[in-house]
Design a protein around this motif. Structure first.
Motif, short mmCIF file in Angstrom:
data_model
loop_
_atom_site.label_atom_id
_atom_site.label_comp_id
_atom_site.label_asym_id
_atom_site.label_seq_id
_atom_site.Cartn_x
_atom_site.Cartn_y
_atom_site.Cartn_z
N ASP A 118 0.86 -1.19 0.00
CA ASP A 118 0.00 0.00 0.00
C ASP A 118 0.90 1.24 0.00
N THR A 171 -7.10 -0.27 -2.83
CA THR A 171 -6.74 -1.54 -2.18
C THR A 171 -7.97 -2.42 -2.00
N TYR A 194 -0.04 -6.31 5.01
CA TYR A 194 0.57 -5.89 3.76
C TYR A 194 1.95 -6.54 3.59
#
Length: 610
Positions: A8, A242, A40
């Motif tokens: 991200d 996302t 992530y």
């Protein structure tokens, strides 16, 4: 097949793309505990323009930001964008500066170094990759994706093989302008996966509106990791959301495993944060399919728009967009990414506004044609190179091989202002802005630009946003005042948006005004309104606004027509300004650091009598 992993970019590229890199650390830290629990693969949070913006606008120490983020994200890899031998600046640095910068970045908490070169000249990545590996960190070699007759699937595959041989840990496809199509993505990813064994990462901006489709096709073709950003900072010149990509892969063999509800909470947080920075929203934030024609990244479009608007030449934007591909061809088809996007864009603007192609050539174009940035991807316009470089020697080696060690001289130059090796490196990246930051820190005068106008004290009128037009030297500017610093100070700061570009004005005395300008800014400059208009053949003037970098002549000096008399900076590019006639320098109306506009006489040369 394993699940797709996500990086991200909310803490770096997302706000760089949409709000001019203005997000403060204070708005990042509160949400870090939730970001840290998502899972992530990494969080991009440093590098790119963040270092510059921290010093110039936010008055934050970027090294301190890195330390704080590292502490706040104990379970997640941190990631940064590094411009190879350029590091975070706009020139090549000596190898000892590269080594020192990466060592300090790693020591302060950086895990993943995404390393690229604007020309895909892999010689310019060697020292950065070597230093990253020496620090025990993840070196991600990068392919800058673009479209041209010399950029083929085969050429990208060969570069990927070289990056694998250079001991990179992974490879990233960097599609900075959003030029990938689903078909091209499938072809490129499939070819790379067959050729190299390293994990593959896709970074693509949403400028053209195709990025989500490209990400889907990339993962289906074997891509291991993709860049996204939380939905509240997604789209346009930013990145795919996302949450949308998480939903797209649910129930498939590429399931991300990320919690959609937890992501929603983060998105709501950043929706509120984005409102706080609404004055910095760029004008080009939507889909722009024209990028497949002119290949200009969204941020570069915004800069071109503002430059032309300042000069009352906005109607020539389409001419500039048409000229950019021609300049790019003459320069051997470089990918348009910092600093080549500025090099090509500025020259295209000059070609259009002066009405004469290459009548004025920037110093950076000359340096580029000479080989000072590395080897161009394709053949150059040799006539242009001869015109720009003349008889000077062409650089065939790695440019940094010609730069002697710099760290010791940098330490001596900045002296006691530097309290650490990190401070020396700050000065190395941006000498003027870095020194100013360190001086203000030492004197206790660090003052960030206000996000909103300060509240009025009792009995005082509030400083409210005000919009008006200013007519100066024949030019018109739309100004929106957004705030002001405290009264009764030796220096008072005023903040405004001029034709869509955030500006800072510092009032020092009754007869001097200091400006910093541009999306990423410029150092404080003095602006005089006492210069005469250019009316005679011996007057030296400019075709576009700029800042005086150097004055190369003195009053009384004899000069020849075509001889350089000034060096000016426009759009971050330096250009030599030549004498229009032969004769004697009669008057010089400017000083180093001045901001100047077209139609002003900067120097008057009394023509030689025949």
């Amino acid at each position: 097949m394993t699940k797709v992993q996500i990086t991200d970019v909310i803490l770096r590229d997302a706000h760089q793309s949409l709000i001019a890199t203005r997000m403060r650390t204070e708005d990042m830290l509160p949400i870090c505990p939730k970001l840290d629990q998502i899972g992530y693969w990494s969080l991009e949070c440093w590098g790119g323009a963040t270092f510059d913006a921290c010093l110039r606008f936010l008055k934050e120490d970027p090294w301190e930001r890195l330390k704080q983020l590292r502490k706040a994200l104990p379970n997640t890899r941190t990631q940064m964008l590094l411009r190879g031998q350029n590091l975070l600046g706009y020139r090549h640095y000596a190898d000892d500066v590269v080594e020192g910068f990466i060592e300090r970045a790693a020591a302060n908490g950086m895990d993943v170094f995404r390393i690229f070169d604007a020309l895909n000249d892999l010689r310019n990545l060697e020292k950065s990759i070597e230093s990253t590996k020496k620090s025990g960190k993840h070196a991600q070699g990068t392919l800058c994706y673009t479209v041209s007759p010399v950029h083929t699937i085969e050429s990208f595959v060969e570069q990927a093989k070289q990056l694998e041989r250079m001991d990179c840990d992974s490879i990233a496809i960097k599609d900075m302008a959003g030029l990938l199509t689903p078909k091209a993505t499938e072809q490129l990813v499939s070819a790379l996966k067959k050729a190299v064994k390293l994990p593959l990462h896709l970074h693509s901006h949403s400028t053209s509106g195709l990025s989500e489709m490209c990400h889907l096709r990339a993962v289906e073709s074997g891509c291991d990791r993709i860049d996204t950003t939380i939905s509240s900072f997604a789209g346009g010149p930013s990145h795919p959301p996302t949450e949308s990509m998480v939903v797209a892969f649910q129930g498939t063999e590429h399931e991300t495993g990320l919690d959609l509800k937890a992501l929603e909470e983060i998105a709501l947080y950043f929706w509120e944060v984005r409102k706080k920075y609404r004055q910095f929203e760029l004008e080009y934030t939507g889909v722009d399919p024209r990028v497949h024609i002119h290949q200009v990244p969204g941020g570069m479009i915004s800069n071109l728009y503002n430059q032309l608007k300042e000069q009352g030449a906005l109607e020539q934007l389409n001419e500039v967009l048409a000229e950019i591909p021609r300049v790019r061809k003459d320069l051997g088809y470089p990918p348009l990414v910092t600093p080549t996007s500025q090099i090509v864009g500025t020259q295209a603007v000059l070609n259009v506004l002066t009405g004469k192609r290459y009548g004025t050539i920037t110093n950076e174009v000359k340096r580029y044609l000479q080989g000072g940035y590395g080897k161009p991807p394709g053949p150059l316009n040799e006539a242009l190179r001869r015109q720009a470089v003349g008889k000077e020697e062409i650089i065939d080696c790695r440019p940094a091989d010609l730069i002697p060690p710099e760290m010791e001289s940098l330490r001596q130059e900045i002296g006691e202002l530097a309290q650490s090796e990190e401070d020396v490196l700050t000065y190395a990246m941006f000498p003027d802005v870095g020194r100013q930051f360190l001086e203000q820190r030492a004197s206790g005068k660090l003052q960030p630009e206000p996000i909103t106008p300060p509240a009025a004290k009792e009995g005082e009128a509030q400083v409210a946003p005000t919009e008006f037009n200013v007519h100066l030297h024949g030019e018109s500017y739309h100004v929106r005042v957004t705030g002001a610093g405290p009264k009764h100070q030796p220096e008072r700061h005023f903040y405004m948006v001029v034709d869509g570009v955030p500006e800072e004005v510092i009032i020092e005395t009754l007869d001097e005004v200091v400006l910093t300008g541009g999306t990423e800014g410029a150092i404080p400059r003095r602006l005089s309104s006492k210069r005469p208009k250019a009316t005679s053949e011996g007057d030296v003037t400019l075709s576009m606004p700029g800042n005086i970098v150097e004055i190369l002549v003195k009053e009384g000096q004899q000069v020849q027509a075509g001889e350089p008399v000034l060096i000016v900076e426009t759009m971050k590019m330096e250009t030599e300004v030549q004498a229009p006639v032969s004769g004697q320098v009669a008057e010089i109306y400017v000083a180093k650091g001045d901001s100047v506009t077209p139609q002003e006489a900067l120097i008057h040369i009394e023509p030689a009598t025949q």
